[in-house]
Design a protein around this motif. Structure first.
Motif, PDB file in Angstrom:
ATOM      1  N   GLN A  45       0.780  -1.271  -0.154  1.00  0.00           N
ATOM      2  CA  GLN A  45       0.065  -0.037   0.045  1.00  0.00           C
ATOM      3  C   GLN A  45       0.736   1.281   0.259  1.00  0.00           C
ATOM      4  OE1 GLN A  45      -3.370  -0.286  -0.307  1.00  0.00           O
ATOM      5  NE2 GLN A  45      -3.145  -2.327  -0.395  1.00  0.00           N
ATOM      6  N   ASP A  46       0.518   2.403  -0.453  1.00  0.00           N
ATOM      7  CA  ASP A  46       1.312   3.650  -0.414  1.00  0.00           C
ATOM      8  C   ASP A  46       1.534   3.981   0.862  1.00  0.00           C
ATOM      9  OD1 ASP A  46       0.978   3.651  -3.372  1.00  0.00           O
ATOM     10  OD2 ASP A  46      -0.341   4.844  -3.456  1.00  0.00           O
ATOM     11  N   ASN A  47       0.915   3.662   1.617  1.00  0.00           N
ATOM     12  CA  ASN A  47       1.139   4.194   3.287  1.00  0.00           C
ATOM     13  C   ASN A  47       1.835   3.112   4.058  1.00  0.00           C
ATOM     14  OD1 ASN A  47      -1.033   2.313   3.562  1.00  0.00           O
ATOM     15  ND2 ASN A  47      -2.265   3.574   4.685  1.00  0.00           N
ATOM     16  N   ASP A  48       2.456   2.248   3.422  1.00  0.00           N
ATOM     17  CA  ASP A  48       3.222   1.112   4.067  1.00  0.00           C
ATOM     18  C   ASP A  48       4.496   1.831   4.781  1.00  0.00           C
ATOM     19  OD1 ASP A  48       1.752  -1.184   3.406  1.00  0.00           O
ATOM     20  OD2 ASP A  48       3.061  -1.799   1.881  1.00  0.00           O
ATOM     21  N   GLU A  49       4.796   1.529   5.982  1.00  0.00           N
ATOM     22  CA  GLU A  49       5.702   2.318   6.738  1.00  0.00           C
ATOM     23  C   GLU A  49       7.134   2.123   6.103  1.00  0.00           C
ATOM     24  OE1 GLU A  49       6.894   1.994  11.204  1.00  0.00           O
ATOM     25  OE2 GLU A  49       4.993   1.970  10.959  1.00  0.00           O
ATOM     26  N   GLU A  50       7.361   0.722   5.763  1.00  0.00           N
ATOM     27  CA  GLU A  50       8.833   0.487   5.195  1.00  0.00           C
ATOM     28  C   GLU A  50       9.121   1.271   3.816  1.00  0.00           C
ATOM     29  OE1 GLU A  50      11.156  -3.028   2.833  1.00  0.00           O
ATOM     30  OE2 GLU A  50       9.831  -3.331   4.800  1.00  0.00           O
ATOM     31  N   GLN A  51       7.786   1.275   3.184  1.00  0.00           N
ATOM     32  CA  GLN A  51       8.105   2.336   1.905  1.00  0.00           C
ATOM     33  C   GLN A  51       8.318   3.670   2.017  1.00  0.00           C
ATOM     34  OE1 GLN A  51       4.807   1.583  -0.918  1.00  0.00           O
ATOM     35  NE2 GLN A  51       5.899   2.356  -2.506  1.00  0.00           N
ATOM     36  N   ASN A  52       7.468   4.219   3.006  1.00  0.00           N
ATOM     37  CA  ASN A  52       7.435   5.638   3.410  1.00  0.00           C
ATOM     38  C   ASN A  52       8.996   5.949   3.932  1.00  0.00           C
ATOM     39  OD1 ASN A  52       5.151   6.202   2.338  1.00  0.00           O
ATOM     40  ND2 ASN A  52       4.155   6.041   4.509  1.00  0.00           N
ATOM     41  N   GLU A  53       9.550   5.261   4.774  1.00  0.00           N
ATOM     42  CA  GLU A  53      10.948   5.495   5.283  1.00  0.00           C
ATOM     43  C   GLU A  53      11.875   5.510   4.202  1.00  0.00           C
ATOM     44  OE1 GLU A  53      12.030   2.658   8.336  1.00  0.00           O
ATOM     45  OE2 GLU A  53      10.297   3.092   9.584  1.00  0.00           O
ATOM     46  N   TYR A  54      11.776   4.641   3.153  1.00  0.00           N
ATOM     47  CA  TYR A  54      12.738   4.887   1.976  1.00  0.00           C
ATOM     48  C   TYR A  54      12.560   6.031   1.177  1.00  0.00           C
ATOM     49  CZ  TYR A  54      14.769   3.599  -2.259  1.00  0.00           C
ATOM     50  OH  TYR A  54      15.725   3.421  -3.392  1.00  0.00           O
ATOM     51  N   HIS A  55      11.330   6.540   0.966  1.00  0.00           N
ATOM     52  CA  HIS A  55      11.121   7.638   0.183  1.00  0.00           C
ATOM     53  C   HIS A  55      11.356   8.778   1.105  1.00  0.00           C
ATOM     54  CE1 HIS A  55       9.631   5.798  -3.274  1.00  0.00           C
ATOM     55  NE2 HIS A  55       8.612   4.985  -2.643  1.00  0.00           N
TER      56      HIS A  55
END
Length: 59
Positions: A45-55
């Motif tokens: 999902q766009d709001n996944d914590e791991e993905q947001n940290e990377y971005h």
């Protein structure tokens, strides 16, 4: 053994263009990928914590 068929027009495949029957059908398939007709499913999902940290540059 059954003969393979082209996924675009369902004619017999040509070994040179496998799994398609011709360059035309191969190009039709490529065009479908380019315009978004085909998609690979994603469970992120766009709001996944791991993905947001990377971005955010923190990952």
């Amino acid at each position: 053994m059954s003969e393979s068929t082209c996924p675009i027009c369902h004619r017999p495949t040509d070994p040179q263009f496998r799994p398609f029957c011709s360059r035309h059908c191969a190009d039709v398939d490529l065009g479908r990928w380019f315009n978004g007709s085909y998609r690979v499913p994603s469970f992120r999902q766009d709001n996944d914590e791991e993905q947001n940290e990377y971005h955010d540059g923190e990952g």
